[in-house]
Every structure is written in structure tokens, then in C-alpha cells.
Design a protein around this motif. Structure first.
Motif, PDB file in Angstrom:
ATOM      1  N   ALA A  55       0.860  -1.184   0.000  1.00 33.29           N
ATOM      2  CA  ALA A  55       0.000   0.000   0.000  1.00 33.29           C
ATOM      3  C   ALA A  55       0.896   1.234   0.000  1.00 33.29           C
ATOM      4  N   CYS A  56       0.278   2.389  -0.123  1.00 35.97           N
ATOM      5  CA  CYS A  56       1.015   3.666  -0.060  1.00 35.97           C
ATOM      6  C   CYS A  56       0.317   4.585   0.954  1.00 35.97           C
ATOM      7  N   GLY A  57       1.090   5.471   1.542  1.00 30.46           N
ATOM      8  CA  GLY A  57       0.535   6.555   2.365  1.00 30.46           C
ATOM      9  C   GLY A  57      -0.300   6.050   3.532  1.00 30.46           C
ATOM     10  N   THR A  58      -1.444   6.681   3.697  1.00 27.28           N
ATOM     11  CA  THR A  58      -2.344   6.326   4.789  1.00 27.28           C
ATOM     12  C   THR A  58      -2.734   4.854   4.750  1.00 27.28           C
ATOM     13  N   ILE A 102      -3.892  -2.721  -0.214  1.00 27.08           N
ATOM     14  CA  ILE A 102      -4.886  -1.847   0.421  1.00 27.08           C
ATOM     15  C   ILE A 102      -4.910  -0.540  -0.342  1.00 27.08           C
ATOM     16  N   SER A 103      -6.074  -0.176  -0.797  1.00 25.04           N
ATOM     17  CA  SER A 103      -6.193   1.077  -1.554  1.00 25.04           C
ATOM     18  C   SER A 103      -7.613   1.601  -1.474  1.00 25.04           C
ATOM     19  N   GLN A 104      -7.743   2.833  -1.060  1.00 26.72           N
ATOM     20  CA  GLN A 104      -9.063   3.478  -1.048  1.00 26.72           C
ATOM     21  C   GLN A 104      -9.579   3.585  -2.473  1.00 26.72           C
ATOM     22  N   SER A 105      -8.769   4.181  -3.331  1.00 26.79           N
ATOM     23  CA  SER A 105      -9.224   4.465  -4.698  1.00 26.79           C
ATOM     24  C   SER A 105      -9.251   3.217  -5.567  1.00 26.79           C
ATOM     25  N   GLY A 106      -8.355   2.295  -5.275  1.00 31.29           N
ATOM     26  CA  GLY A 106      -8.204   1.125  -6.142  1.00 31.29           C
ATOM     27  C   GLY A 106      -7.509   1.461  -7.446  1.00 31.29           C
ATOM     28  N   GLU A 107      -6.947   2.668  -7.535  1.00 32.18           N
ATOM     29  CA  GLU A 107      -6.321   3.109  -8.786  1.00 32.18           C
ATOM     30  C   GLU A 107      -4.862   3.531  -8.609  1.00 32.18           C
ATOM     31  N   THR A 108      -4.335   3.468  -7.412  1.00 31.57           N
ATOM     32  CA  THR A 108      -2.961   3.917  -7.183  1.00 31.57           C
ATOM     33  C   THR A 108      -1.994   3.082  -8.034  1.00 31.57           C
ATOM     34  N   MET A 109      -1.255   3.772  -8.882  1.00 33.07           N
ATOM     35  CA  MET A 109      -0.411   3.080  -9.869  1.00 33.07           C
ATOM     36  C   MET A 109       0.588   2.133  -9.218  1.00 33.07           C
ATOM     37  N   ALA A 153     -12.426  14.287  -0.275  1.00 33.57           N
ATOM     38  CA  ALA A 153     -11.280  15.081   0.195  1.00 33.57           C
ATOM     39  C   ALA A 153      -9.993  14.325  -0.131  1.00 33.57           C
ATOM     40  N   VAL A 154      -8.967  15.068  -0.481  1.00 34.95           N
ATOM     41  CA  VAL A 154      -7.685  14.428  -0.805  1.00 34.95           C
ATOM     42  C   VAL A 154      -7.170  13.633   0.398  1.00 34.95           C
ATOM     43  N   ALA A 155      -7.274  14.217   1.590  1.00 32.12           N
ATOM     44  CA  ALA A 155      -6.778  13.529   2.777  1.00 32.12           C
ATOM     45  C   ALA A 155      -7.728  12.397   3.160  1.00 32.12           C
ATOM     46  N   SER A 156      -7.177  11.237   3.323  1.00 29.96           N
ATOM     47  CA  SER A 156      -7.979  10.059   3.637  1.00 29.96           C
ATOM     48  C   SER A 156      -8.288  10.023   5.130  1.00 29.96           C
ATOM     49  N   THR A 157      -9.539   9.827   5.482  1.00 25.57           N
ATOM     50  CA  THR A 157      -9.913   9.783   6.910  1.00 25.57           C
ATOM     51  C   THR A 157     -10.762   8.547   7.197  1.00 25.57           C
ATOM     52  N   ALA A 239       0.958  12.504  11.785  1.00 26.03           N
ATOM     53  CA  ALA A 239       1.971  13.387  11.204  1.00 26.03           C
ATOM     54  C   ALA A 239       1.709  13.622   9.716  1.00 26.03           C
ATOM     55  N   LEU A 240       1.356  12.558   9.002  1.00 27.91           N
ATOM     56  CA  LEU A 240       1.107  12.708   7.559  1.00 27.91           C
ATOM     57  C   LEU A 240      -0.041  13.696   7.311  1.00 27.91           C
ATOM     58  N   LYS A 241      -1.117  13.535   8.085  1.00 25.81           N
ATOM     59  CA  LYS A 241      -2.274  14.403   7.874  1.00 25.81           C
ATOM     60  C   LYS A 241      -1.912  15.861   8.106  1.00 25.81           C
ATOM     61  N   LEU A 242      -1.076  16.108   9.095  1.00 24.33           N
ATOM     62  CA  LEU A 242      -0.702  17.488   9.409  1.00 24.33           C
ATOM     63  C   LEU A 242       0.154  18.099   8.296  1.00 24.33           C
ATOM     64  N   LYS A 243       1.105  17.316   7.783  1.00 25.93           N
ATOM     65  CA  LYS A 243       1.916  17.792   6.653  1.00 25.93           C
ATOM     66  C   LYS A 243       1.019  18.108   5.473  1.00 25.93           C
ATOM     67  N   GLU A 244       0.164  17.138   5.195  1.00 21.87           N
ATOM     68  CA  GLU A 244      -0.637  17.165   3.991  1.00 21.87           C
ATOM     69  C   GLU A 244      -1.555  18.369   3.897  1.00 21.87           C
ATOM     70  N   ILE A 245      -2.294  18.630   4.956  1.00 18.97           N
ATOM     71  CA  ILE A 245      -3.287  19.700   4.815  1.00 18.97           C
ATOM     72  C   ILE A 245      -2.952  20.964   5.578  1.00 18.97           C
TER      73      ILE A 245
HETATM   74  C1  F6R Z   1      -3.220  10.616   2.833  1.00 23.50           C
HETATM   75  C2  F6R Z   1      -3.673  10.006   1.585  1.00 23.50           C
HETATM   76  C3  F6R Z   1      -2.692   9.225   0.773  1.00 23.50           C
HETATM   77  C4  F6R Z   1      -3.335   7.921   0.288  1.00 23.50           C
HETATM   78  C5  F6R Z   1      -2.401   7.185  -0.665  1.00 23.50           C
HETATM   79  C6  F6R Z   1      -2.972   5.841  -1.101  1.00 23.50           C
HETATM   80  O1  F6R Z   1      -4.246  11.298   3.460  1.00 23.50           O
HETATM   81  O2  F6R Z   1      -4.793  10.138   1.224  1.00 23.50           O
HETATM   82  O3  F6R Z   1      -1.524   8.958   1.487  1.00 23.50           O
HETATM   83  O4  F6R Z   1      -3.643   7.124   1.408  1.00 23.50           O
HETATM   84  O5  F6R Z   1      -2.187   7.976  -1.791  1.00 23.50           O
HETATM   85  O6  F6R Z   1      -4.173   6.020  -1.799  1.00 23.50           O
HETATM   86  P1  F6R Z   1      -5.118   4.804  -2.092  1.00 23.50           P
HETATM   87  O7  F6R Z   1      -5.615   4.298  -0.782  1.00 23.50           O
HETATM   88  O8  F6R Z   1      -6.220   5.338  -2.957  1.00 23.50           O
HETATM   89  O9  F6R Z   1      -4.298   3.755  -2.801  1.00 23.50           O
END
Ligand code: F6R
Length: 368
Positions: A55-58, A102-109, A153-157, A239-245
Motif C-alpha cells: 500500500a502507499c501513504g495512509t 490496500i487502496s481506497q481508490s483502487g487506482e494507485t499506480m 477530500a484528498v486527505a484520507s480519513t 503526522a502525515l495528515k498534518l503535513k498534507e493539509i
Molecule cells: C493521505 C492520503 C494518501 C493515500 C495514498 C494511497 O491522506 O490520502 O496517502 O492514502 O495515496 O491512496 P489509495 O488508498 O487510494 O491507494
């Protein structure tokens, strides 16, 4: 439609309880879990020797929580790999390895490419995804949709909460199949998971101190986040959320690492958020984090503790305590992360920033 909220992020934070409910819906029985993972049936899952979560990020932070739960409950070694690191280092994979993406969008390259790489090496693949019919679930053998609802929202919650829940469900499912947990132990976790939506509502209702805190801190240049065990990924996420937004320099680290470097950063006035496990669940871990708090407090840090409501031990050292209800250790991140999400949101708002569209970022990262 923001439904009356000032931002999509505020709306989505408020939807945490329902997101968690929806991830669990139809998957909890009286005393256990009922997951249909298609071709990844009982025989396949019993034959798995190792799990790699990519996975990436959050989403990767949620995976760090998942690792602790799955290893503890199902006694299978679990690694977490950032998807972009995984596929450029010739990882060891075979048919007994399960790669969970694990991916919210299911599209992260990067995550998509990691899944393709895993499949091409014969590993089994499971997608935990929030977006119906997205690319990653389509390229995986099986999918566990989190059903958290669209995240704009860009930031994942709320998706983070749902990702953790999805992995907890999977961990219990695997533990049951492998006979590593008693039915009573599984039933206890399930009962506690059912409480989470209402406990999240309680956390959301108690936001006033976060609001004041954010105003008080709107000129702060740097914030540190400290956690241990499953509180460590919560610290990284805060920490990531604070940097991000909020565009504030923030760093999360594991409590045990303090003496190995980060403590040099502590000077009078430095704000440190500390994610504190419940003393009732984890007395040893709790005492370790309290001694971390004492160490940094003695050097003049200002402590903001995220702590269980009944925890009196942090009171003498914390400038502010953000309270969460008591739950089981593996479930704590679901509650603890919420005040940190709200803090980032409030701080960005106090600075007059566009919380839904932070600079330089896109909601789904479909390029490398
Ligand atoms: C942080 C955030 C990003 C995503 C990351 C993975 O708030 O939104 O770090 O979590 O880009 O995205 P998905 O889950 O769509 O693969």
C-alpha cells in the motif's frame, strides 16, 4: 455535496462511525466473522505461509495496524511494504505467499503494479479496496470491499478506519481457519468491534478541546507524534495528515526510537502528540510510553496525549488530554486516529487553508 459541512474532509470525518458500520455489515455473526473471499477459500488460506501487505501513504499505515492484528491472531508472518519499494526489489514470492493490497481508490499506480508483479510471480492476491469495480480489485483474485462510501477530500480519513476494520475482519477469519484463536477469544473481539461505531460517535462529540488546541497552535512550525505498537502507525498517520493539509513539518516515530536520535529534537516548547495505549489492556506498554512522556517532558516538550478516558497516569504530564473510550488493543487505532484527523482539519482551517484540495496533491495517484 458537502451536506452542510464546511468541507468534504469534515463531512468524511463525521462519517467514520457509519463507514465502520458498513465495513462490518453482513460480515459479523453472533460470535465470529463471515467472510466470502471467493477463490481464496479455506484450503487456499490454510496453505498460506506468509503475508505481504502492499500500500502507499495512509493505506500503508493502516497495513501496519493490520500486520500486528493478523500476526497476533492468526500466527502468520506479515510484512508491510510500501508498494513502490516492493516491486523494485525482486521480493520473494510463491504460491504460499498472500499479497494483500490496500487502496481506497483502487487506482494507485504503484499499488496496482505491485499486485501485478505479485500475481506474475505466482503469489495469491487479495484487494482491500473502497471503490467498487476499481482497477486493483479487478486485477486481484479476491476483494474485500470496505464500503466506507465515496471519499472526496484528498486527505484520507474514514477510509483509514474502514481499512483497519477490513484487516481485523480478515485476521479473525484467518485465525478461525487456522485454529489459532478460541471461539471465545474471537467472540470477544467481535463484541468489541460492534461497539466501535458508538464509541466513534462519542469521540466525535468531544471535539471542542481539539478545536481550541488547533487555534492555540496555528503558528506552530513543527509537531512530533509518538506511539508504540499499534499506536506507532497512528502517530505516523497523525503526522502525515498534518503535513498534507496544514503544511506543518511533522514527524511520527516509535517511542522506543526516542533515544536513538529523535530526542535530540526536543527543546522547550516543542509540541509532541503521544498516542497512549490503555493501561487496563497493556500495562507494560503503557508504562513504557509514560516513561517516554516523562523523558521528553523533562526537556520542556508540551505533551498532547491521546489516551483512554480512565487513564489517570498521563494527567500529571500532559498539557492536554484527548480522550477515547476503552476498547481492545488492536482496535484502539480506530478511535485514537480520529482526534488526530480532527486536529489536522482544525489546524488547516485555522490557517485558512483549503482542506479538501491541499497544494501539490491529487486524490488518486495514477502515475508513478
Ligand atoms: C493521505 C492520503 C494518501 C493515500 C495514498 C494511497 O491522506 O490520502 O496517502 O492514502 O495515496 O491512496 P489509495 O488508498 O487510494 O491507494
Amino acid at each position: 455535496d458537502k451536506g452542510g459541512w464546511s468541507s468534504f474532509m469534515a463531512k468524511e470525518v463525521s462519517e467514520g462511525p457509519i463507514a465502520v458500520e458498513n465495513t462490518m455489515r453482513g460480515r459479523l455473526t453472533d460470535r465470529g466473522v463471515d467472510l466470502d473471499l471467493g477463490v481464496l477459500d479455506a484450503d487456499v488460506l490454510r496453505g498460506i505461509h506468509r503475508i505481504v501487505i502492499v500500500a502507499c501513504g495512509t493505506a500503508a499505515y493502516s497495513a501496519m495496524v493490520g500486520k500486528y492484528a493478523i500476526e497476533t491472531w492468526a500466527r502468520v508472518p506479515v510484512e508491510v511494504d510500501l508498494a513502490h519499494e516492493f516491486r523494485y526489489r525482486d521480493p520473494m514470492l510463491d504460491e504460499h505467499t498472500l499479497v494483500i493490497s490496500i487502496s481506497q481508490s483502487g487506482e494507485t499506480m504503484d499499488t496496482k503494479m505491485a499486485v501485478q508483479h505479485a500475481a506474475s510471480r505466482g503469489a495469491r492476491t487479495l484487494s482491500i479496496c473502497n471503490t467498487q469495480g476499481a482497477t486493483i480489485p479487478r486485477e486481484s483474485e479476491a476483494v474485500l470491499y470496505t464500503h466506507a462510501g465515496p471519499e472526496v477530500a484528498v486527505a484520507s480519513t474514514k477510509a483509514f478506519l474502514a481499512q483497519v476494520i477490513g484487516q481485523l475482519l480478515f485476521g479473525l477469519h484467518l485465525a478461525k481457519l487456522r485454529g489459532t484463536m478460541t471461539d471465545d477469544a474471537i467472540a470477544e473481539v467481535v463484541a468489541e468491534m460492534r461497539e466501535l461505531p458508538d464509541e466513534l460517535r462519542e469521540v466525535l462529540a468531544e471535539q471542542t478541546s481539539v478545536h481550541e488546541l488547533a487555534h492555540w497552535m496555528s503558528d506552530t512550525r513543527s509537531v512530533l507524534f509518538l506511539g508504540r505498537h499499534v499506536g506507532y502507525p497512528v502517530a505516523l498517520e497523525g503526522a502525515l495528515k498534518l503535513k498534507e493539509i496544514s503544511y506543518i513539518h511533522a514527524e511520527g516515530f516509535a517511542g522506543g526510537e526516542l533515544k536513538h536520535g529523535p530526542i535530540a529534537l526536543i527543546e522547550p516548547g516543542q509540541v509532541v502528540f503521544v498516542v497512549v495505549p490503555s493501561p487496563r489492556n497493556e500495562p507494560l506498554l503503557h508504562s513504557k510510553i509514560v516513561s517516554n512522556i516523562q523523558e521528553i517532558r523533562a526537556r520542556g516538550a508540551r505533551i498532547i496525549a491521546v489516551a483512554e478516558a480512565g487513564d489517570a497516569a498521563v494527567l500529571p504530564y500532559a498539557d492536554v488530554v484527548l480522550r477515547v473510550p476503552l476498547t481492545l488493543p488492536m482496535l484502539e487505532p480506530v478511535l485514537q486516529v480520529v482526534p488526530l484527523h480532527i486536529f489536522a482539519l482544525e489546524l488547516a482551517t485555522a490557517k485558512g487553508l483549503d482542506v479538501d484540495q491541499p497544494r501539490n496533491l491529487a486524490k488518486s495517484v495514477t502515475v508513478e
